[in-house]
Design a protein around this motif. Structure first.
Motif, mmCIF file in Angstrom:
data_model
loop_
_atom_site.group_PDB
_atom_site.id
_atom_site.type_symbol
_atom_site.label_atom_id
_atom_site.label_comp_id
_atom_site.label_asym_id
_atom_site.label_seq_id
_atom_site.Cartn_x
_atom_site.Cartn_y
_atom_site.Cartn_z
ATOM 1 N N GLY A 120 -14.042 1.526 21.090
ATOM 2 C CA GLY A 120 -14.999 1.634 21.966
ATOM 3 C C GLY A 120 -16.343 2.479 21.469
ATOM 4 N N LEU A 121 -15.863 3.547 20.757
ATOM 5 C CA LEU A 121 -16.776 4.553 20.272
ATOM 6 C C LEU A 121 -17.668 3.953 19.214
ATOM 7 C CD1 LEU A 121 -14.941 7.987 20.441
ATOM 8 C CD2 LEU A 121 -16.629 6.787 21.979
ATOM 9 N N VAL A 122 -16.765 3.056 18.395
ATOM 10 C CA VAL A 122 -17.587 2.590 17.133
ATOM 11 C C VAL A 122 -18.593 1.429 17.697
ATOM 12 C CG1 VAL A 122 -17.042 1.007 15.116
ATOM 13 C CG2 VAL A 122 -15.771 3.084 15.551
ATOM 14 N N PHE A 123 -18.029 0.869 18.895
ATOM 15 C CA PHE A 123 -18.844 -0.444 19.195
ATOM 16 C C PHE A 123 -20.305 0.424 19.738
ATOM 17 C CE2 PHE A 123 -20.374 -2.884 23.226
ATOM 18 C CZ PHE A 123 -20.802 -3.893 22.656
ATOM 19 N N MET A 124 -19.960 1.577 20.540
ATOM 20 C CA MET A 124 -21.445 2.158 20.922
ATOM 21 C C MET A 124 -22.263 2.589 19.772
ATOM 22 S SD MET A 124 -20.090 4.618 24.026
ATOM 23 C CE MET A 124 -21.649 5.325 24.285
ATOM 24 N N LEU A 125 -21.653 2.706 18.547
ATOM 25 C CA LEU A 125 -22.542 3.016 17.542
ATOM 26 C C LEU A 125 -23.524 1.709 17.018
ATOM 27 C CD1 LEU A 125 -20.015 5.096 15.021
ATOM 28 C CD2 LEU A 125 -21.981 6.116 16.241
ATOM 29 N N ASN B 198 -15.493 9.420 28.009
ATOM 30 C CA ASN B 198 -14.181 9.969 28.710
ATOM 31 C C ASN B 198 -13.018 8.935 28.732
ATOM 32 O OD1 ASN B 198 -15.001 12.838 29.855
ATOM 33 N ND2 ASN B 198 -16.735 11.748 30.666
ATOM 34 N N LEU B 199 -13.406 7.785 28.747
ATOM 35 C CA LEU B 199 -12.389 6.688 28.641
ATOM 36 C C LEU B 199 -11.681 6.646 27.183
ATOM 37 C CD1 LEU B 199 -10.417 4.237 29.635
ATOM 38 C CD2 LEU B 199 -12.594 2.831 29.063
ATOM 39 N N CYS B 200 -12.578 6.821 26.297
ATOM 40 C CA CYS B 200 -12.150 6.320 24.789
ATOM 41 C C CYS B 200 -11.602 7.923 24.208
ATOM 42 C CB CYS B 200 -13.250 5.795 23.723
ATOM 43 S SG CYS B 200 -13.874 4.196 24.217
ATOM 44 N N ALA B 201 -12.611 8.800 24.077
ATOM 45 C CA ALA B 201 -12.232 10.011 23.231
ATOM 46 C C ALA B 201 -11.520 10.900 24.164
ATOM 47 C CB ALA B 201 -13.544 10.968 22.987
ATOM 48 N N GLY B 202 -12.048 11.155 25.545
ATOM 49 C CA GLY B 202 -11.228 11.960 26.539
ATOM 50 C C GLY B 202 -9.693 11.342 26.729
ATOM 51 N N ASP B 203 -9.504 10.221 27.448
ATOM 52 C CA ASP B 203 -8.064 9.867 27.457
ATOM 53 C C ASP B 203 -7.154 9.454 26.280
ATOM 54 O OD1 ASP B 203 -6.301 8.724 29.308
ATOM 55 O OD2 ASP B 203 -6.790 6.701 28.640
ATOM 56 N N GLY B 204 -7.845 9.336 25.292
ATOM 57 C CA GLY B 204 -7.119 9.137 23.926
ATOM 58 C C GLY B 204 -6.525 10.395 23.437
ATOM 59 N N PHE B 205 -7.433 11.423 23.366
ATOM 60 C CA PHE B 205 -6.969 12.648 22.749
ATOM 61 C C PHE B 205 -6.113 13.456 23.645
ATOM 62 C CE2 PHE B 205 -10.753 12.072 19.665
ATOM 63 C CZ PHE B 205 -9.842 12.560 18.443
ATOM 64 N N ALA B 206 -6.541 13.298 24.951
ATOM 65 C CA ALA B 206 -5.509 13.923 25.928
ATOM 66 C C ALA B 206 -4.117 13.670 25.808
ATOM 67 C CB ALA B 206 -5.826 13.302 27.564
ATOM 68 N N ASP B 207 -3.744 12.011 25.375
ATOM 69 C CA ASP B 207 -2.437 11.625 25.062
ATOM 70 C C ASP B 207 -1.838 12.370 23.964
ATOM 71 O OD1 ASP B 207 -0.248 9.556 26.013
ATOM 72 O OD2 ASP B 207 -0.668 9.316 23.965
#
Length: 251
Positions: free
Chosen positions: A60-65, A148-157
Motif C-alpha cells: 500500500g505504501l509503495v503504491f501511494m508513492l 494506519n492500515l499499512c504501517a501502523g497495523d503492520g508494525f504493531a504485529d
C-alpha cells in the motif's frame, strides 16, 4: 489543501495517455513486489507471519508513492484505483478456490488457507482502492487511513511479537509495545506522506494536520488493540476508524 489541478503527471499534454502509462508503471511495481514476497514465502526466507506483514506494510505504501504519476481529478483517481482493484479480483478468485496460487496464499494468509484471503487481504485491497478513488492524494483522511492500515497495523504485529511481553489488561492477545508501535508508525507514515504530497502541491502541510494525524493514529491503535478487531478483522476496523475520526477532524 492544494488546488485539485496541481502536481505533476507523465504526459501533461495528454492526460489520458499519461494516466495509462502511470497505470502500467504502477501495476508493474505492485506485481513485482508481490512476486518478490511470493518467492520469499515459497523459499522460507522469512517466517510466514513476518512475510505476510512485510507484504502488508509495503504494498500500500509503495503504491501511494506512485500516485503523483497520475493526473489530478476524478480521471487520475479512478485509473489509479484500477491497480489495487485488479488485486481485489485476484484475491477473490484465489480465496473462492477458482484459481490455485499457493505462493500468494502463503504470502498473504496466517494459516495457509486460501479462504483467509476473503477477509483481511480483501479488506486491505478494498481500503486502498476506495481511499484512492474517493479521497485521492489531496485528503488527509485517505492518507491517514492507508498509513494506519499499512504501517501502523503492520508494525504493531512485528514489534508486538518481538517485544510485547507486557500485555494489555483488556486484551491479553495485544501488548503495550505493539499498540505503541502502531500509533507511532501510523503517525510517522502519515506525516511523511503529507510532506511528500506537499512537494507536488497536492496538499498543504500544517501543524494542525500533524496533530490530526496523531489523534487518528492513537484512535486506530486503541481500536486495533480492542478484542472487537480480532472478531471483525483489524484490516476492516482500523481503516474504518481512521476514516471516521479523520472525517470528524479534517472536515
Amino acid at each position: 489543501m492544494a488546488a485539485a489541478g496541481a502536481g505533476p503527471m507523465l504526459l501533461p499534454d495528454s492526460p489520458l495517455s499519461g494516466d495509462v502509462c502511470a497505470l502500467v508503471i504502477s501495476t508493474c511495481i505492485a506485481l513485482s513486489l508481490l512476486r518478490i514476497f511470493e518467492e520469499t514465502a515459497k523459499r522460507g526466507i522469512f517466517d510466514q507471519k513476518l512475510n505476510r506483514k512485510l507484504v502488508h506494510i509495503t504494498i500500500g505504501l509503495v503504491f501511494m508513492l506512485c500516485w503523483p504519476l497520475f493526473s489530478s481529478g476524478n480521471q487520475g483517481a479512478i485509473i489509479a484505483a484500477l491497480v489495487p482493484g485488479i488485486n481485489i479480483v485476484k484475491v477473490l478468485l484465489i480465496g473462492l478456490g477458482i484459481v490455485k496460487d499457493e505462493a500468494t496464499v502463503k504470502s498473504m494468509s496466517r494459516f495457509g488457507d486460501h479462504r483467509e484471503l476473503l477477509t483481511g487481504p480483501l479488506y486491505y485491497a478494498s481500503t486502498i482502492t476506495l481511499c484512492g478513488t474517493f479521497y485521492w492524494r489531496t485528503s488527509p483522511i485517505g492518507i491517514a487511513a492507508v498509513c494506519n492500515l499499512c504501517a501502523g497495523d503492520g508494525f504493531a504485529d512485528i514489534i508486538g511479537r518481538r517485544f510485547g511481553k507486557k500485555k494489555l489488561p483488556y486484551n491479553t492477545d495485544k501488548s503495550f509495545a505493539g499498540s505503541l508501535a502502531m500509533a507511532t508508525s501510523g503517525f510517522i507514515a502519515s506525516v511523511g506522506y503529507m510532506y511528500y504530497y506537499s512537494m507536488f502541491g497536492f496538499i498543504e502541510k500544517s501543524f494542525g494536520i500533524v496533530i490530526g494525524f496523531l489523534m487518528v493514529s492513537i484512535a486506530s491503535a486503541l481500536v486495533e488493540s480492542h478484542p472487537i478487531s480480532t472478531q471483525f478483522d483489524d484490516n476492516l476496523t482500523v481503516p474504518l476508524t481512521s476514516v471516521l475520526i479523520g472525517t470528524l477532524i479534517f472536515l
